[in-house]
Design an enzyme around this catalytic site. Structure first.
Site, PDB file in Angstrom:
ATOM      1  N   ASP A  10      37.387  74.766  28.022  1.00  0.00           N
ATOM      2  CA  ASP A  10      37.487  74.224  26.827  1.00  0.00           C
ATOM      3  C   ASP A  10      36.325  73.307  26.301  1.00  0.00           C
ATOM      4  OD1 ASP A  10      38.403  72.083  28.499  1.00  0.00           O
ATOM      5  OD2 ASP A  10      39.646  71.347  27.281  1.00  0.00           O
TER       6      ASP A  10
ATOM      7  N   GLU B 191      34.860  68.087  27.922  1.00  0.00           N
ATOM      8  CA  GLU B 191      35.776  68.215  26.735  1.00  0.00           C
ATOM      9  C   GLU B 191      35.366  67.087  25.623  1.00  0.00           C
ATOM     10  OE1 GLU B 191      39.078  65.779  25.481  1.00  0.00           O
ATOM     11  OE2 GLU B 191      40.357  67.165  26.833  1.00  0.00           O
TER      12      GLU B 191
END
Length: 345
Positions: A116, A59
């Protein structure tokens, strides 16, 4: 919609979105970016999560690369991407291992992916070549996008032909229960990558993801984690059923995608506004809206400003003492305000 029609529709969407976004938003604060780099970016390109024991993760590398591209900081982008390639590309596909420790690198159990991080890294690479003209990164996003499409989409048990974006390639998913993290749904990134890599299923995942977010918002605060079952939404097996630090990103990503009028943006603002201390926002609530945690970090307040269509344009909080996560969200909120198009609430 067939493959060709989906890609043509995506191309028209991107043209319209770019025109809508051209005139809006606060300028990205160069001083805040410099402060962020001093505090969270090592000399060799590692993004340091100081609020989580000094680890690095996919991330952070994805967010850092995206912010560097948006600021036009080619050197930082190259450093971040070089560290990522040297340390997180430990798998046989093009996705990253999700967590790196200074004393052990990526442990075997951390070679699983976090969607993500991969999504933001791929989007940053796409933007680097397409928007910044950094030609050495041309085509680098496409293999990642294809692996996300192949490894991180599963059918919605309720709706035939509608893909759900799952949290990682090894996340729990079967015909009866699919675990999702609603905050991983970043519609704009999915659409742009789907178009660039000729993978319309990513575009479909963005479209269906916005529907899922609307359904969840109609039920209450959007949860960090939720199971999708043939009967509807259910408490996840392995996570608390709360709206917290993950779900804070839902209004950020929808606004950034030109959808500030979405019901989950309003629901997100209502959740943040539950705080009962001055200059604080709620950061964890029950799905019914009962306040559990609140914070005065500027990064979380920036999300509330964005969700309420208030364009402060300030990113001064990054210059103060707040940890990696809210500091990074503050810069992302400023970028979303700049790129997200007209505010429709």
């Amino acid at each position: 919609m067939n493959r060709r029609a989906a890609l043509q529709a995506s191309a028209l969407y991107l043209i319209a979105f770019a025109a809508a976004a051209a005139g809006r938003g606060a300028e990205f604060d160069a001083r805040a970016w410099s402060a962020w780099k001093r505090r969270f970016l090592s000399a060799d390109g590692r993004v340091i999560d100081d609020g989580n024991g000094g680890i690095s993760h996919s991330e952070g590398q994805g967010f850092g690369a995206l912010l560097a591209q948006a600021q036009g900081d080619r050197t930082a982008f190259q450093q971040i991407e070089a560290w990522t390639r040297a340390n997180l590309l430990v798998r046989r596909d093009h996705l990253m291992g999700w967590r790196w420790h200074e004393d052990m690198g990526v442990a075997p159990e951390d070679q699983v992916t976090a969607t993500d991080g991969d999504l933001f890294r791929a989007w940053a690479l796409l933007r680097a070549a397409r928007d910044s003209g950094w030609s050495e990164w041309a085509g680098q996003s496409e293999d990642i996008a294809r692996d996300i499409a192949d490894c991180c989409l599963r059918p919605d048990p309720r709706v035939a032909g509608s893909p759900l974006l799952i949290p990682g390639s090894a996340s729990r998913a079967d015909a009866e229960r699919v675990l999702i993290n609603p905050s991983y749904i970043m519609p704009r990134a999915l659409r742009e990558l789907g178009h660039a890599a000729a993978r319309p299923e990513l575009i479909a995942a963005a479209d269906h993801g916005e529907t899922v977010l609307a359904e969840l918002a109609a039920l209450g605060a959007v949860p960090d984690w939720v199971d999708v079952t043939p009967e509807g939404y259910a408490a996840p097996v392995e996570h608390d059923y709360l709206s917290g630090y993950d779900a804070l990103r839902v209004p950020l990503y929808l606004t950034w995608s030109g959808n500030a009028g979405h019901g989950a943006v309003k629901r997100g603002f209502d959740m943040l506004a539950q705080a009962d201390l001055p200059d604080h926002v709620a950061v964890v609530t029950t799905l019914g809206g009962v306040l559990l945690e609140q914070s005065n970090f500027a990064g979380y307040a920036a999300l509330a400003e964005l969700a309420s269509c208030k364009e402060s344009g300030k990113t001064t909080g990054v210059l103060s003492v707040q940890p990696y996560y809210p500091a990074t969200l503050e810069l992302l909120a400023a970028l979303a305000a700049r790129e997200g198009g007209a505010c429709m609430q």
